[in-house]
Design a protein around this motif. Sequence first.
Motif, short mmCIF file in Angstrom:
data_model
loop_
_atom_site.label_atom_id
_atom_site.label_comp_id
_atom_site.label_asym_id
_atom_site.label_seq_id
_atom_site.Cartn_x
_atom_site.Cartn_y
_atom_site.Cartn_z
N GLY A 1 0.78 -1.23 0.00
CA GLY A 1 0.00 0.00 0.00
C GLY A 1 0.81 1.27 0.00
N GLY A 2 2.13 1.17 -0.14
CA GLY A 2 2.98 2.37 -0.18
C GLY A 2 2.74 3.19 -1.44
N SER A 3 3.08 4.48 -1.36
CA SER A 3 2.88 5.37 -2.51
C SER A 3 3.92 6.49 -2.47
CB SER A 3 1.48 5.97 -2.49
OG SER A 3 1.31 6.91 -3.54
N VAL A 4 4.47 6.83 -3.63
CA VAL A 4 5.34 8.01 -3.72
C VAL A 4 4.41 9.18 -4.05
CG1 VAL A 4 7.38 9.03 -4.77
CG2 VAL A 4 7.19 6.54 -4.58
N VAL A 5 4.13 10.01 -3.05
CA VAL A 5 3.07 11.01 -3.19
C VAL A 5 3.55 12.32 -3.81
CG1 VAL A 5 1.75 10.03 -1.30
CG2 VAL A 5 3.42 11.82 -0.81
N ALA A 6 4.87 12.56 -3.80
CA ALA A 6 5.38 13.81 -4.38
C ALA A 6 6.87 13.68 -4.61
CB ALA A 6 5.09 15.00 -3.46
N ALA A 7 7.38 14.46 -5.56
CA ALA A 7 8.82 14.50 -5.83
C ALA A 7 9.16 15.86 -6.44
CB ALA A 7 9.25 13.38 -6.77
N SER A 8 10.37 16.30 -6.19
CA SER A 8 10.80 17.59 -6.73
C SER A 8 10.95 17.54 -8.24
CB SER A 8 12.13 18.01 -6.09
OG SER A 8 13.12 17.01 -6.35
N ASP A 9 11.28 16.35 -8.78
CA ASP A 9 11.53 16.23 -10.21
C ASP A 9 11.57 14.74 -10.57
OD1 ASP A 9 12.61 17.74 -12.80
OD2 ASP A 9 13.82 15.93 -12.56
N GLU A 10 11.11 14.39 -11.75
CA GLU A 10 11.24 13.02 -12.25
C GLU A 10 11.38 13.05 -13.77
OE1 GLU A 10 7.68 10.66 -11.57
OE2 GLU A 10 6.49 12.48 -11.25
N SER A 11 12.27 13.91 -14.22
CA SER A 11 12.40 14.16 -15.66
C SER A 11 12.81 12.92 -16.44
CB SER A 11 13.41 15.28 -15.90
OG SER A 11 12.94 16.49 -15.37
N PHE A 12 13.74 12.12 -15.89
CA PHE A 12 14.26 10.98 -16.63
C PHE A 12 13.58 9.65 -16.30
CE2 PHE A 12 18.07 13.77 -17.13
CZ PHE A 12 18.11 13.77 -18.51
N ALA A 13 13.20 9.44 -15.04
CA ALA A 13 12.60 8.16 -14.65
C ALA A 13 11.63 8.39 -13.50
CB ALA A 13 13.68 7.15 -14.26
N GLU A 14 10.50 7.68 -13.53
CA GLU A 14 9.38 7.98 -12.65
C GLU A 14 9.64 7.62 -11.19
OE1 GLU A 14 6.33 5.82 -14.57
OE2 GLU A 14 6.87 3.90 -13.68
N LYS A 15 9.10 8.45 -10.33
CA LYS A 15 9.29 8.30 -8.88
C LYS A 15 8.67 7.01 -8.35
CE LYS A 15 5.19 11.15 -7.67
NZ LYS A 15 4.62 11.16 -9.03
N GLU A 16 7.60 6.52 -8.99
CA GLU A 16 6.91 5.32 -8.50
C GLU A 16 7.81 4.08 -8.48
OE1 GLU A 16 3.91 8.26 -9.42
OE2 GLU A 16 5.55 7.47 -10.64
N SER A 17 8.88 4.11 -9.28
CA SER A 17 9.78 2.95 -9.33
C SER A 17 10.48 2.71 -8.00
CB SER A 17 10.83 3.15 -10.42
OG SER A 17 10.23 3.32 -11.68
N LEU A 18 10.61 3.74 -7.18
CA LEU A 18 11.35 3.62 -5.92
C LEU A 18 10.85 2.50 -5.04
CD1 LEU A 18 11.85 7.34 -4.79
CD2 LEU A 18 13.66 5.68 -5.28
N ILE A 19 9.54 2.23 -5.04
CA ILE A 19 8.98 1.28 -4.09
C ILE A 19 8.41 0.03 -4.76
CG2 ILE A 19 8.53 3.05 -2.35
CD1 ILE A 19 5.62 3.11 -3.29
N ARG A 20 8.80 -0.21 -6.00
CA ARG A 20 8.36 -1.44 -6.68
C ARG A 20 8.93 -2.66 -5.98
NH1 ARG A 20 9.78 0.30 -12.84
NH2 ARG A 20 7.89 1.49 -13.32
N PRO A 21 8.20 -3.78 -5.99
CA PRO A 21 8.78 -5.02 -5.45
C PRO A 21 9.85 -5.57 -6.39
CG PRO A 21 6.61 -5.44 -6.40
CD PRO A 21 6.81 -3.95 -6.43
N GLY A 22 10.73 -6.38 -5.85
CA GLY A 22 11.73 -7.07 -6.67
C GLY A 22 12.97 -6.24 -6.93
N ARG A 23 13.96 -6.91 -7.47
CA ARG A 23 15.23 -6.26 -7.81
C ARG A 23 15.06 -5.37 -9.04
NH1 ARG A 23 18.90 -4.94 -5.44
NH2 ARG A 23 20.45 -5.37 -7.03
N PRO A 24 15.80 -4.26 -9.12
CA PRO A 24 15.73 -3.41 -10.31
C PRO A 24 16.27 -4.15 -11.54
CG PRO A 24 16.81 -2.28 -8.48
CD PRO A 24 16.69 -3.72 -8.09
N ALA A 25 15.64 -3.91 -12.68
CA ALA A 25 16.08 -4.52 -13.94
C ALA A 25 16.78 -3.47 -14.79
CB ALA A 25 14.88 -5.10 -14.68
N PHE A 26 17.51 -3.93 -15.80
CA PHE A 26 18.19 -2.99 -16.70
C PHE A 26 18.44 -3.66 -18.04
CE2 PHE A 26 21.98 -0.93 -18.50
CZ PHE A 26 21.54 0.38 -18.53
N SER A 27 18.13 -2.95 -19.11
CA SER A 27 18.46 -3.39 -20.46
C SER A 27 19.25 -2.28 -21.14
CB SER A 27 17.19 -3.68 -21.27
OG SER A 27 16.44 -4.73 -20.70
#
Length: 314
Positions: free
Chosen positions: A16-42
């Motif tokens: 139920g967590g939520s990223v409710v505000a951020a100063s900036d997210e020009s390149f990548a979205e703030k919601e990713s901060l609390i996603r489950p699992g390990r970060p992926a990269f291609s």
Amino acid sequence: MTPFTRLPDLALRTFGGSVVAASDESFAEKESLIRPGRPAFSPETFGGKGQVYDGWETRRRRSPGHDWAVVRLGLPGVIRGVVIDTAWFKGNYPPYASVEATAIDGYPSPDDLARARWTEIVPRAELKGDTEHHFEVAGEDRYTHVRLNIHPDGGVARLRVHGEARPDLSVHEGLGLDLAALANGGLVTACSDEFYSAPNNVIAPGLARHQAEGWETARRRDDGNDWIVIRLAGRGLIKLAEIDTTNLLFNAPAAVALTGLDGEREVPLLPRTPLLPDTPHRFRLDHREPVSRVRVDIYPDGGLARVRLHGHLA
């Protein structure tokens, strides 16, 4: 693994967590901060804003100050440790970060949070690229929100806020509730084996989508049995037990038993009872003594998707 990372991630999106505000997210979205699992990269996956990252990334700051993101904890509680993960951010990670926390009940807006009184729980610390940074947090204060500050800008893949849930249970006054639920303050405090998956999964919100989202032990080669101990949200009378083996087709336990614990006292709740694979089981309980913990014994081994213990606070 730092000891505090065995505790639930209070900020996790699936809790139920939520990223409710951020100063900036020009390149990548703030919601990713609390996603489950390990970060992926291609590599070489470029979009209109540049390389695609599984994380939060701000623009290059050309003015004084720093960037920040505010996270509402899905499970308000006492914070024992924070993980700031800069996975895959190698030339664009922030050189420093700090974390603050606050407690505001109800449903505060971003403006309300901007005016709140914040407490620093992780002082400004140096970060490295593509690295998990673990910070222990002292104190017994209960928090509902955290603010990640990055100095001055850059990218962070994940923010993990580990601790013990301390919800407001007054909303359940006069009503029943799941006394074992992680969201209500339940916690697995002891476990015989967690070879395949973490025991706190069995009291997590929602239904398990696959067997990795439950608790599963290694195969026993002796005459014993596996077990967990659940600290309840509070002393209470349990009236209904749900033992769910959904998704466990060939590795469900053959049987289960429940024992209530209160100090040195043991209260039989459910005698050894057969279980079926891939099945939600519901058992009415008849006892008159409140308990504060419950031991769940499975025979001889295997996995459970969820354990729900419905009743009333004493």
